[in-house]
Design a protein around this motif. Structure first.
Motif, mmCIF file in Angstrom:
data_model
loop_
_atom_site.group_PDB
_atom_site.id
_atom_site.type_symbol
_atom_site.label_atom_id
_atom_site.label_comp_id
_atom_site.label_asym_id
_atom_site.label_seq_id
_atom_site.Cartn_x
_atom_site.Cartn_y
_atom_site.Cartn_z
ATOM 1 N N ASN A 95 44.392 40.817 39.756
ATOM 2 C CA ASN A 95 42.989 40.559 39.444
ATOM 3 C C ASN A 95 42.520 39.231 40.033
ATOM 4 O OD1 ASN A 95 42.664 42.962 38.084
ATOM 5 N ND2 ASN A 95 43.045 42.081 36.067
ATOM 6 N N VAL A 96 43.349 38.187 39.923
ATOM 7 C CA VAL A 96 42.976 36.906 40.518
ATOM 8 C C VAL A 96 42.795 37.055 42.021
ATOM 9 C CG1 VAL A 96 43.754 34.550 41.012
ATOM 10 C CG2 VAL A 96 44.022 35.500 38.713
ATOM 11 N N ASN A 97 43.680 37.829 42.646
ATOM 12 C CA ASN A 97 43.579 38.021 44.087
ATOM 13 C C ASN A 97 42.304 38.780 44.462
ATOM 14 O OD1 ASN A 97 45.944 36.646 44.701
ATOM 15 N ND2 ASN A 97 47.219 38.473 44.533
ATOM 16 N N ARG A 98 41.835 39.650 43.569
ATOM 17 C CA ARG A 98 40.557 40.335 43.823
ATOM 18 C C ARG A 98 39.431 39.302 43.932
ATOM 19 N NH1 ARG A 98 41.286 45.807 42.394
ATOM 20 N NH2 ARG A 98 42.812 46.213 40.751
ATOM 21 N N TYR A 99 39.470 38.296 43.061
ATOM 22 C CA TYR A 99 38.414 37.292 43.052
ATOM 23 C C TYR A 99 38.608 36.272 44.169
ATOM 24 C CZ TYR A 99 37.835 39.481 38.527
ATOM 25 O OH TYR A 99 37.674 40.413 37.528
ATOM 26 N N LEU A 100 39.857 35.984 44.512
ATOM 27 C CA LEU A 100 40.096 35.126 45.666
ATOM 28 C C LEU A 100 39.589 35.781 46.947
ATOM 29 C CD1 LEU A 100 43.625 33.676 44.843
ATOM 30 C CD2 LEU A 100 41.530 32.357 45.202
ATOM 31 N N TYR A 150 44.007 31.723 31.648
ATOM 32 C CA TYR A 150 43.652 32.667 32.705
ATOM 33 C C TYR A 150 42.206 32.506 33.147
ATOM 34 C CZ TYR A 150 43.792 37.237 35.107
ATOM 35 O OH TYR A 150 43.766 38.243 36.039
ATOM 36 N N ILE A 151 41.336 32.160 32.222
ATOM 37 C CA ILE A 151 39.907 32.099 32.518
ATOM 38 C C ILE A 151 39.406 30.658 32.561
ATOM 39 C CG2 ILE A 151 37.607 32.701 31.646
ATOM 40 C CD1 ILE A 151 38.972 35.284 30.529
ATOM 41 N N ALA A 152 39.605 29.904 31.496
ATOM 42 C CA ALA A 152 39.069 28.544 31.423
ATOM 43 C C ALA A 152 39.561 27.624 32.548
ATOM 44 C CB ALA A 152 39.383 27.932 30.065
ATOM 45 N N ASN A 222 35.606 25.310 51.324
ATOM 46 C CA ASN A 222 36.727 25.870 50.554
ATOM 47 C C ASN A 222 38.011 25.085 50.797
ATOM 48 O OD1 ASN A 222 35.008 27.790 49.556
ATOM 49 N ND2 ASN A 222 36.017 29.535 50.514
ATOM 50 N N LYS A 223 38.239 24.680 52.038
ATOM 51 C CA LYS A 223 39.459 23.930 52.340
ATOM 52 C C LYS A 223 39.490 22.604 51.596
ATOM 53 C CE LYS A 223 40.989 25.826 56.768
ATOM 54 N NZ LYS A 223 42.318 26.170 56.228
ATOM 55 N N SER A 224 38.331 21.983 51.448
ATOM 56 C CA SER A 224 38.307 20.723 50.708
ATOM 57 C C SER A 224 38.653 20.953 49.239
ATOM 58 C CB SER A 224 36.934 20.062 50.843
ATOM 59 O OG SER A 224 35.939 20.771 50.136
ATOM 60 N N MET A 225 38.195 22.080 48.674
ATOM 61 C CA MET A 225 38.532 22.399 47.290
ATOM 62 C C MET A 225 40.004 22.776 47.151
ATOM 63 S SD MET A 225 35.857 21.779 45.597
ATOM 64 C CE MET A 225 36.393 22.464 44.033
ATOM 65 N N GLU A 226 40.525 23.490 48.137
ATOM 66 C CA GLU A 226 41.934 23.888 48.077
ATOM 67 C C GLU A 226 42.862 22.690 48.205
ATOM 68 O OE1 GLU A 226 42.508 27.013 50.905
ATOM 69 O OE2 GLU A 226 41.115 28.374 49.874
ATOM 70 N N ALA A 227 42.385 21.643 48.901
ATOM 71 C CA ALA A 227 43.180 20.408 48.973
ATOM 72 C C ALA A 227 43.321 19.765 47.601
ATOM 73 C CB ALA A 227 42.532 19.427 49.948
ATOM 74 N N ALA A 233 45.994 26.486 41.206
ATOM 75 C CA ALA A 233 45.695 26.583 39.779
ATOM 76 C C ALA A 233 45.263 27.992 39.402
ATOM 77 C CB ALA A 233 44.615 25.573 39.400
ATOM 78 N N ALA A 234 44.439 28.619 40.245
ATOM 79 C CA ALA A 234 43.974 29.973 39.958
ATOM 80 C C ALA A 234 45.127 30.960 39.914
ATOM 81 C CB ALA A 234 42.953 30.400 41.006
ATOM 82 N N GLN A 235 46.026 30.854 40.867
ATOM 83 C CA GLN A 235 47.140 31.786 40.920
ATOM 84 C C GLN A 235 48.156 31.528 39.815
ATOM 85 O OE1 GLN A 235 48.097 30.998 45.084
ATOM 86 N NE2 GLN A 235 47.295 33.014 45.671
ATOM 87 N N GLY A 236 48.228 30.279 39.347
ATOM 88 C CA GLY A 236 49.156 29.966 38.262
ATOM 89 C C GLY A 236 48.734 30.533 36.925
ATOM 90 N N GLY A 237 47.469 30.897 36.783
ATOM 91 C CA GLY A 237 46.990 31.438 35.519
ATOM 92 C C GLY A 237 47.650 32.735 35.120
#
Length: 284
Positions: A95-100, A150-152, A222-227, A233-237
Motif C-alpha cells: 500500500n505504501v508503494n502504491r502511494y509512493l 503507519y499513517i501519522a 522530491n530529492k530534497s525531501m528524500e535527502a 520513514a514512509a517505508q518503515g511504517g
C-alpha cells in the motif's frame, strides 16, 4: 468549456479527462469510498496508465459525500485466527508503494478533498504534489485504534512531529480544511462548491509549463525531501504497523469491533475535534 470524457473500465473508480487534467475518481460512494483491495489495485493500474496517457496533470478526488473514509475496515479490521506478520507486512508495504507511485509519477498529481478524508486516505494526499481541500472537510486519524506507525509518520514532514502526534494519539482526531492549510498539510482551502473548478484552473495554469520541465521540477523537490529521509520513514511504517497488529491490545480492539459492530465501536471511540483552536471556539 472543454468537454469531459469518462472511462468506465474499472468497477471501483472511474477516469475523467477534462482539458489538461485527468481525474482518478474514487467511486464507491455507497461505502464512503473505502479503500478496498480491489479499489487499490485499480488505483495502481489507473495511475500507471496515466503516466503515458491522458492529460499532463493527474487529479484525485472522491465521488459522493467525501474523498474517502480510509481502508475498508471489513477487510483490514477483521479478527484473524492465525496472524501472519510476514503477509501483513507485505500488504502494508504494498500500500505504501502504491502511494509512493504518486510521489514518483512523471506528472504532477493534485488531490482535491471534500467531505471526509480519513486514515489511509490521507496517505494518498500526503504523497500528492499539491492538495486542495474544502474549507469544511474533515481530515484525520482512524476512528478505531487498530494500528500505529503507519499513517501519522507520513504527516510529520508536512505538519511537524508535535502536530502529527496530536492527531495520532486521540482516536478519530481530525482537523478541518482551513486548519489543514494552516498546518501545512494542504495548499489551499476553498468552498466545497468551488473545489473542482479551482483545482482544474490550477491544473490548467500548471500545464502551461512544458511537461518535461514539470517532471524535473517535481523530481528535484522530491530529492530534497528524500535527502531528509521521507522515503525511508514512509517505508518503515509497514514494519511498525505489522508489529503492532500482533499486540494483545489490537487483538482486543478487533474482538470488540466484531462483538458490537463497526458503528457502535466507532461511537465508543468518537471524540470531538481536539485541536486547541477548536477547543477555544467551543468554550462558553
Amino acid at each position: 468549456m472543454t468537454a469531459t470524457s469518462t472511462e468506465n473500465r474499472y468497477q471501483n473508480l472511474r477516469i475523467e479527462h477534462n482539458g489538461p487534467v485527468s481525474w482518478i475518481v474514487l467511486d464507491r460512494p455507497g461505502s464512503a469510498n473505502a479503500l478496498s483491495n480491489e479499489l487499490l489495485d485499480e488505483f495502481s493500474d489507473a495511475l500507471d496508465a496515466l503516466a503515458t496517457g491522458g492529460g499532463p496533470i493527474v487529479g484525485i478526488r472522491g465521488a459522493g459525500k467525501g474523498f474517502s473514509a480510509g481502508y475498508d475496515i471489513g477487510q483490514v479490521g477483521k479478527v484473524v485466527s492465525v496472524p501472519d506478520p510476514v503477509a501483513d507486512r507485505e500488504r502494508l508495504a504494498r500500500n505504501v508503494n502504491r502511494y509512493l507511485a504518486i510521489w514518483d509519477h512523471p506528472k504532477p498529481v493534485i488531490a482535491a478533498v471534500h467531505g471526509y478524508c480519513i486514515a489511509g486516505a490521507t496517505q494518498m494526499c500526503v504523497f500528492a504534489d499539491i492538495t486542495l481541500v474544502a474549507e469544511d472537510a474533515r481530515i484525520g486519524e482512524p476512528a478505531i485504534p487498530l494500528g500505529g506507525g503507519y499513517i501519522a509518520p507520513l504527516w510529520a514532514p508536512l505538519v511537524g512531529p508535535k502536530r502529527a502526534k496530536e492527531l495520532a494519539f486521540v482516536p478519530g482526531n481530525a482537523i478541518d480544511g482551513t486548519t489543514a492549510v494552516e498546518w501545512g498539510w494542504a495548499n489551499h482551502a476553498v468552498p466545497e462548491k468551488d473545489l473542482v473548478s479551482v483545482t482544474e484552473d490550477l491544473a490548467a495554469r500548471m500545464a502551461r509549463t512544458p511537461s518535461d520541465i514539470l517532471r524535473i521540477k517535481k523530481l528535484s523537490i522530491n530529492k530534497s525531501m528524500e535527502a531528509m529521509g521521507v522515503r525511508t520513514a514512509a517505508q518503515g511504517g509497514a514494519e511498525m504497523d505489522a508489529l503492532l497488529h500482533l499486540s494483545p491490545s489490537v487483538a482486543e480492539v478487533r474482538a470488540f469491533v466484531a462483538e458490537v459492530g463497526l458503528k457502535a465501536a466507532v461511537a465508543a471511540y468518537r471524540t470531538p475535534l481536539a485541536t486547541p483552536e477548536q477547543s477555544r471556539k467551543d468554550a462558553p
